[in-house]
Scaffold this active site. Sequence first.
Site, short mmCIF file in Angstrom:
data_model
loop_
_atom_site.label_atom_id
_atom_site.label_comp_id
_atom_site.label_asym_id
_atom_site.label_seq_id
_atom_site.Cartn_x
_atom_site.Cartn_y
_atom_site.Cartn_z
N ASP A 16 -21.20 -8.17 -25.68
CA ASP A 16 -20.33 -7.32 -24.43
C ASP A 16 -21.85 -7.14 -23.71
O ASP A 16 -22.34 -6.48 -24.25
CB ASP A 16 -19.61 -6.10 -25.09
CG ASP A 16 -19.24 -6.01 -26.04
OD1 ASP A 16 -17.42 -6.63 -25.92
OD2 ASP A 16 -19.12 -4.85 -27.54
N ARG A 71 -14.93 -18.58 -28.88
CA ARG A 71 -13.11 -17.59 -27.69
C ARG A 71 -13.30 -17.17 -26.78
O ARG A 71 -13.01 -17.87 -25.65
CB ARG A 71 -12.96 -16.52 -28.84
CG ARG A 71 -11.19 -16.79 -28.30
CD ARG A 71 -10.52 -15.58 -29.26
NE ARG A 71 -11.35 -14.44 -29.95
CZ ARG A 71 -10.61 -13.30 -29.23
NH1 ARG A 71 -9.67 -13.19 -28.41
NH2 ARG A 71 -11.42 -12.08 -29.86
N TYR A 72 -14.73 -16.12 -26.77
CA TYR A 72 -15.48 -15.91 -25.16
C TYR A 72 -16.08 -17.55 -24.73
O TYR A 72 -15.84 -17.52 -22.98
CB TYR A 72 -16.45 -14.95 -25.41
CG TYR A 72 -15.39 -13.01 -25.97
CD1 TYR A 72 -14.92 -13.27 -26.84
CD2 TYR A 72 -15.63 -13.09 -24.22
CE1 TYR A 72 -14.29 -11.97 -26.95
CE2 TYR A 72 -14.92 -11.08 -24.58
CZ TYR A 72 -14.39 -11.06 -25.43
OH TYR A 72 -13.43 -9.80 -25.43
N LYS A 127 -22.13 -2.10 -16.50
CA LYS A 127 -22.77 -0.35 -15.51
C LYS A 127 -24.06 0.14 -15.49
O LYS A 127 -24.67 -0.33 -17.11
CB LYS A 127 -22.13 0.10 -15.37
CG LYS A 127 -20.21 -0.20 -15.38
CD LYS A 127 -19.25 1.13 -15.39
CE LYS A 127 -18.36 0.68 -14.63
NZ LYS A 127 -17.35 1.96 -15.26
N ASP A 132 -22.49 -2.04 -38.33
CA ASP A 132 -22.87 -2.26 -36.76
C ASP A 132 -24.27 -3.08 -37.58
O ASP A 132 -25.00 -3.10 -38.21
CB ASP A 132 -23.77 -0.18 -36.29
CG ASP A 132 -24.10 -0.81 -35.07
OD1 ASP A 132 -24.74 -1.31 -34.34
OD2 ASP A 132 -23.40 -0.04 -33.99
N GLU A 190 -19.54 -7.17 -37.75
CA GLU A 190 -18.24 -7.20 -36.24
C GLU A 190 -18.04 -5.31 -36.86
O GLU A 190 -17.80 -5.46 -38.28
CB GLU A 190 -17.02 -8.46 -36.66
CG GLU A 190 -16.09 -7.84 -36.59
CD GLU A 190 -16.25 -7.37 -34.84
OE1 GLU A 190 -17.25 -8.45 -33.95
OE2 GLU A 190 -16.12 -6.41 -34.09
N ASP A 208 -22.58 -15.72 -20.53
CA ASP A 208 -21.30 -16.05 -19.04
C ASP A 208 -21.82 -15.06 -17.34
O ASP A 208 -20.98 -14.82 -17.29
CB ASP A 208 -19.50 -16.00 -18.61
CG ASP A 208 -18.96 -15.29 -19.15
OD1 ASP A 208 -19.82 -13.67 -20.51
OD2 ASP A 208 -18.01 -15.23 -18.98
#
Length: 156
Positions: free
Chosen positions: A54, A129-130, A58, A32, A5, A90
């Site tokens: 993430d 959580r996500y 874009k 990283d 993390e 998702d």
Amino acid sequence: MLGCEVFQNGVASLLRHVREQGLANVRIAETDSFRVLGSLPETSIGRAFLLFPDPWPKARHHRRRFVRGEVLDLLARALADGAEFRFATDHADYCAWVLARLLAHPAFAWAAEHPADWRVRPADWPPTRYEERALAAGRSPVFLTFQRRPRRSGAT
Ligand SMILES: C[S@@+](CC[C@H](N)C(=O)[O-])C[C@H]1O[C@@H](n2cnc3c(N)ncnc32)[C@H](O)[C@@H]1O
């Protein structure tokens, strides 16, 4: 178990969970994950999870997505023969992106046989959580499991 993390708040939250659950086999790398992957010995991982990364939606940010050629090469190196890479998202576009890259990579095979294999989270796969957020927002996550193909001498 090794967790990566980059943000201090995320590490603090992880440490709280580790303490609450009394886990004694967890190591945390506050850095990283690309770096960590590159420093792991060959065939040293039995299972890798990438859960709701993430999505960088874009187009001009796609190069920041975790799943990309050079990272898959590092992952393929670190995974033992037959080890699993488990991915959840998702985000439909990132899902398609991941499938295209993993199916094209010689070291990985998609383990799915039935729609339930990617629509339903397996029991031995922890919720996050996500995932909860996605479900609460009415989005359907996908759960993809890939297997590291056995190495043959001279092959990847
Ligand atoms: C969208 S959150 C998902 C968190 C969690 N996996 C879940 O499903 O609830 C993405 C997390 O990945 C972390 N992250 C992003 N890039 C990273 C990297 N290169 N190495 C390690 N962690 C990273 C972020 O700090 C953030 O906590």
